[in-house]
Design a protein around this motif. Structure first.
Motif, mmCIF file in Angstrom:
data_model
loop_
_atom_site.group_PDB
_atom_site.id
_atom_site.type_symbol
_atom_site.label_atom_id
_atom_site.label_comp_id
_atom_site.label_asym_id
_atom_site.label_seq_id
_atom_site.Cartn_x
_atom_site.Cartn_y
_atom_site.Cartn_z
ATOM 1 N N GLU A 112 -4.892 -20.662 9.130
ATOM 2 C CA GLU A 112 -4.143 -20.081 9.977
ATOM 3 C C GLU A 112 -2.555 -19.677 9.560
ATOM 4 O O GLU A 112 -2.227 -18.716 10.191
ATOM 5 N N LEU A 113 -2.159 -20.632 8.590
ATOM 6 C CA LEU A 113 -0.795 -20.419 8.144
ATOM 7 C C LEU A 113 -0.993 -18.823 7.330
ATOM 8 O O LEU A 113 0.269 -18.008 7.239
ATOM 9 N N MET A 114 -1.987 -18.720 6.743
ATOM 10 C CA MET A 114 -2.172 -17.487 5.923
ATOM 11 C C MET A 114 -2.060 -16.095 7.026
ATOM 12 O O MET A 114 -1.273 -15.118 6.688
ATOM 13 N N ILE A 115 -2.656 -16.367 7.863
ATOM 14 C CA ILE A 115 -2.816 -15.329 9.090
ATOM 15 C C ILE A 115 -1.243 -15.070 9.410
ATOM 16 O O ILE A 115 -1.015 -13.912 9.818
ATOM 17 N N ASP A 116 -0.538 -16.173 9.866
ATOM 18 C CA ASP A 116 0.721 -15.952 10.337
ATOM 19 C C ASP A 116 1.680 -15.167 9.262
ATOM 20 O O ASP A 116 2.407 -14.255 9.579
ATOM 21 N N GLU A 117 1.322 -15.470 7.837
ATOM 22 C CA GLU A 117 2.124 -14.567 6.870
ATOM 23 C C GLU A 117 1.700 -13.369 6.891
ATOM 24 O O GLU A 117 2.509 -12.215 6.728
ATOM 25 N N PHE A 130 -15.988 -19.648 8.265
ATOM 26 C CA PHE A 130 -16.688 -18.357 8.400
ATOM 27 C C PHE A 130 -16.676 -17.549 7.176
ATOM 28 O O PHE A 130 -15.714 -17.736 6.373
ATOM 29 N N THR A 131 -17.652 -16.688 6.741
ATOM 30 C CA THR A 131 -17.486 -15.887 5.727
ATOM 31 C C THR A 131 -17.204 -14.457 6.280
ATOM 32 O O THR A 131 -18.135 -14.121 6.963
ATOM 33 N N ILE A 132 -16.120 -13.746 6.028
ATOM 34 C CA ILE A 132 -15.934 -12.545 6.490
ATOM 35 C C ILE A 132 -15.875 -11.417 5.404
ATOM 36 O O ILE A 132 -15.595 -11.842 4.049
ATOM 37 N N ASN A 133 -15.922 -10.150 5.623
ATOM 38 C CA ASN A 133 -15.869 -9.096 4.620
ATOM 39 C C ASN A 133 -14.927 -8.086 5.333
ATOM 40 O O ASN A 133 -15.003 -7.715 6.591
ATOM 41 N N GLU A 152 -10.065 -16.812 14.628
ATOM 42 C CA GLU A 152 -9.573 -16.580 16.109
ATOM 43 C C GLU A 152 -8.572 -15.555 16.167
ATOM 44 O O GLU A 152 -8.455 -14.584 16.646
ATOM 45 N N LYS A 153 -7.457 -16.112 15.422
ATOM 46 C CA LYS A 153 -6.276 -15.268 15.367
ATOM 47 C C LYS A 153 -6.226 -14.216 14.731
ATOM 48 O O LYS A 153 -5.928 -12.913 15.207
ATOM 49 N N LEU A 154 -7.430 -13.867 13.752
ATOM 50 C CA LEU A 154 -7.278 -12.606 13.030
ATOM 51 C C LEU A 154 -8.033 -11.612 13.798
ATOM 52 O O LEU A 154 -7.720 -10.470 13.910
ATOM 53 N N GLN A 155 -9.185 -12.268 14.462
ATOM 54 C CA GLN A 155 -9.779 -11.339 15.388
ATOM 55 C C GLN A 155 -9.002 -10.737 16.392
ATOM 56 O O GLN A 155 -9.018 -9.272 16.765
ATOM 57 N N ILE A 211 -12.968 -18.251 5.896
ATOM 58 C CA ILE A 211 -11.880 -18.341 6.784
ATOM 59 C C ILE A 211 -12.114 -19.559 7.876
ATOM 60 O O ILE A 211 -13.543 -19.754 8.155
ATOM 61 N N ASP A 212 -11.232 -20.336 8.004
ATOM 62 C CA ASP A 212 -11.482 -21.354 8.908
ATOM 63 C C ASP A 212 -11.469 -21.003 10.521
ATOM 64 O O ASP A 212 -10.862 -19.896 10.766
#
Length: 521
Positions: free
Chosen positions: A69-74, A5-8, A22-25, A16-17
């Protein structure tokens, strides 16, 4: 294969995959739900998103990379988990489970505690010193430093950016930019505004000050833009200069004549001359050392230019240390080869040609004149050391030497000329052999003695500090007229008036009993 997906986030676009999305949301929804829709809550959420955007930009090396997802965990590890933060007293305790990622302090102007531009309060926050001390220093410099502090303050006001966001204000103090500190900072700001609202200055005062501050901010932004343009131009200049210089240098090592760049057709001092001084493997080793000593700085010049144009992450320390090691290695290699080849200069040898008597001529005066025996210009002259020139002529390297001339009294009653040749070599015999290789011509036309301007060595001979000394013997009662061009090669000619060699040209000198005497005729 995952969807992307492309997010702002905070004005920045990211790919973002699906799992990371989903985790960021979930993470952002929990934060939004906690802080609500109040003005204070919206500002906290906006600063949190700004910090997340900053972390993404730090982690991604290019715009085409995908947030995983690894970056979201960081991000969650750095910012803190919501369930742990919201259950903790943010003003007294550290966030449980948050990664300790202390940030270096950055210098900003502090707009919240400013008197004028926030320079003093920003420096205070950066160094952790009471702002009163900083302001006192500025005041003292204003009176005892001939106004230096005023100029310094204005420069810092223009150059140092203002801490506009909560993240920048935390960085200014060296605090971690996470949810806990962002919330605490914003709440403190709101509380400070409420407490100081009734004590604010007259309405027009802050407006005037804010207007002036905005003007300075604009000037600072314009200056930073100008500096960026200058850096781009400088970067391009360094790249172009480095590439041209590197190609020119490498070309001069490979070819007798430089064939690339604006210096095409020219020769460069010493760049392609190792074979004139060294023998055997020493030529290649010295050339390699020379290539490292000159080439490494030129490559670094290009590298710096590229970094000024394109910001990319590199281990500058490793590159710098590697380049320094290679450069020092080149110097050591050149010195080692030089010391090894110095054996070719250990001994000295001298040869004397037979004394030649000049032909008789009418009159008592011999006229001395110098004649250019080899035509060359500054394109051809590459090395000039101690009266010796190494040039390239018709794609051949030639060694030219300037002879020296002395004038003494003759005891035979005739004009005489003697050639004294000197050189160095590995042994005395080698030195004598090298001296005998010196080629020099002169000729007599009636009362005119014409001396060649240079002596030469056979093509392929090495430079071994060859010297040629000419002795002209003048009988008593006879005279010699020294042309002005000849005085360049006179070698401490003794005369009655102790006239300097450079001043003897263009004059007639008579050999008397007491020595060479200036003629008054």
């Amino acid at each position: 294969m995952k969807k992307t997906f492309t997010i702002n986030i905070s004005g920045s676009i990211f790919h973002i995959d699906e799992d990371a999305y989903e985790k960021l949301q979930v993470y952002l929804r929990s934060i939004n739900a906690h802080y609500g829709a109040s003005e204070e809550g919206r500002e906290i959420v906006a600063d949190i998103e700004s910090r997340i955007s900053e972390i993404f930009n730090e982690k991604l090396s290019s715009k085409d990379q995908v947030v995983t997802e690894l970056m979201i965990d960081e991000v969650i590890s750095i910012m803190g988990k919501p369930e742990e933060i919201f259950e903790t007293d943010n003003e007294e305790e550290e966030v449980v489970g948050a990664k300790k990622s202390y940030r270096k302090r950055r210098l900003f102007r502090d707009p919240d505690h400013r008197v004028f531009g926030g320079v003093a309060s920003g420096i205070s926050a950066y160094f952790g010193i009471d702002v009163v001390v900083i302001r006192l220093i500025f005041v003292l410099l204003l009176f005892f430093g001939a106004g230096a502090s005023f100029i310094l303050y204005i420069i810092l006001w223009i150059v140092v950016p203002k801490a506009n966001t909560t993240a920048q204000k935390l960085e200014m103090k060296g605090e971690r930019v996470n949810i806990s500190n962002i919330e605490k900072s914003i709440k403190d700001e709101y509380q400070e505004v409420k407490e100081n609202f009734d004590n604010m200055r007259a309405k027009r005062g802050p407006q005037v000050r804010d207007g002036f501050d905005k003007g300075v901010d604009f000037a600072g932004s314009a200056l930073r833009l100008f500096l960026k343009v200058v850096l781009i131009i400088l970067g391009l200049g360094l790249i172009i200069a480095g590439i041209i210089s590197l190609l020119t240098f490498l070309g001069s090592l490979i070819f007798t004549t430089t064939v690339v760049g604006p210096f095409a057709g020219m020769h460069f001092p010493g760049a392609f001359m190792p074979d004139m001084f060294f023998t055997g493997m020493g030529i290649k080793l010295f050339s390699l050392g020379l290539m490292l000593v000159i080439g490494i700085p030129l490559i670094l010049l290009i590298f710096v230019g590229i970094k000024l144009l394109v910001k990319f992450k590199t281990n500058n320390k490793a590159i710098g240390l590697s380049a320094l090691a290679l450069w020092l290695g080149g110097i050591i290699l050149m010195i080692s080869v030089g010391l090894t080849q110095a054996k070719s200069y250990l001994s000295s040898g001298t040869t004397y040609a037979d004394t030649e008597v000049l032909d008789n001529f009418d009159g008592n005066t011999l006229y001395l004149r110098s004649e250019k025996n080899i035509d060359f210009n500054w394109h051809d002259a590459n090395v000039d050391l101690d009266g010796v020139k190494i040039i390239v002529k018709d794609n051949e390297k030639l060694v030219l030497g300037e002879p020296t001339l002395d004038i003494e009294k003759s005891n035979s009653g005739n004009f005489e000329i003697i050639m004294k040749k000197n050189s160095r070599g590995r042994t005395h015999d080698d030195a004598v052999e090298n001296a005998e290789e010196i080629k020099y011509s002169w000729k007599q036309v009636d009362s005119l003695l014409i001396l060649d301007e240079y002596f030469t060595l056979p093509v392929g001979d090495k430079w071994r500090n060859q010297k040629l000394h000419i002795v002209l013997k003048v009988p008593e009662g006879k005279a010699v007229f020294i042309d002005e061009e000849v005085d360049d090669i006179l070698d401490d000619v003794k005369n009655v008036t102790n006239t300097y060699d450079r001043d003897m040209g263009g004059k007639r000198w008579i050999m008397k009993k007491e020595g060479l005497t200036l003629s008054r005729d």
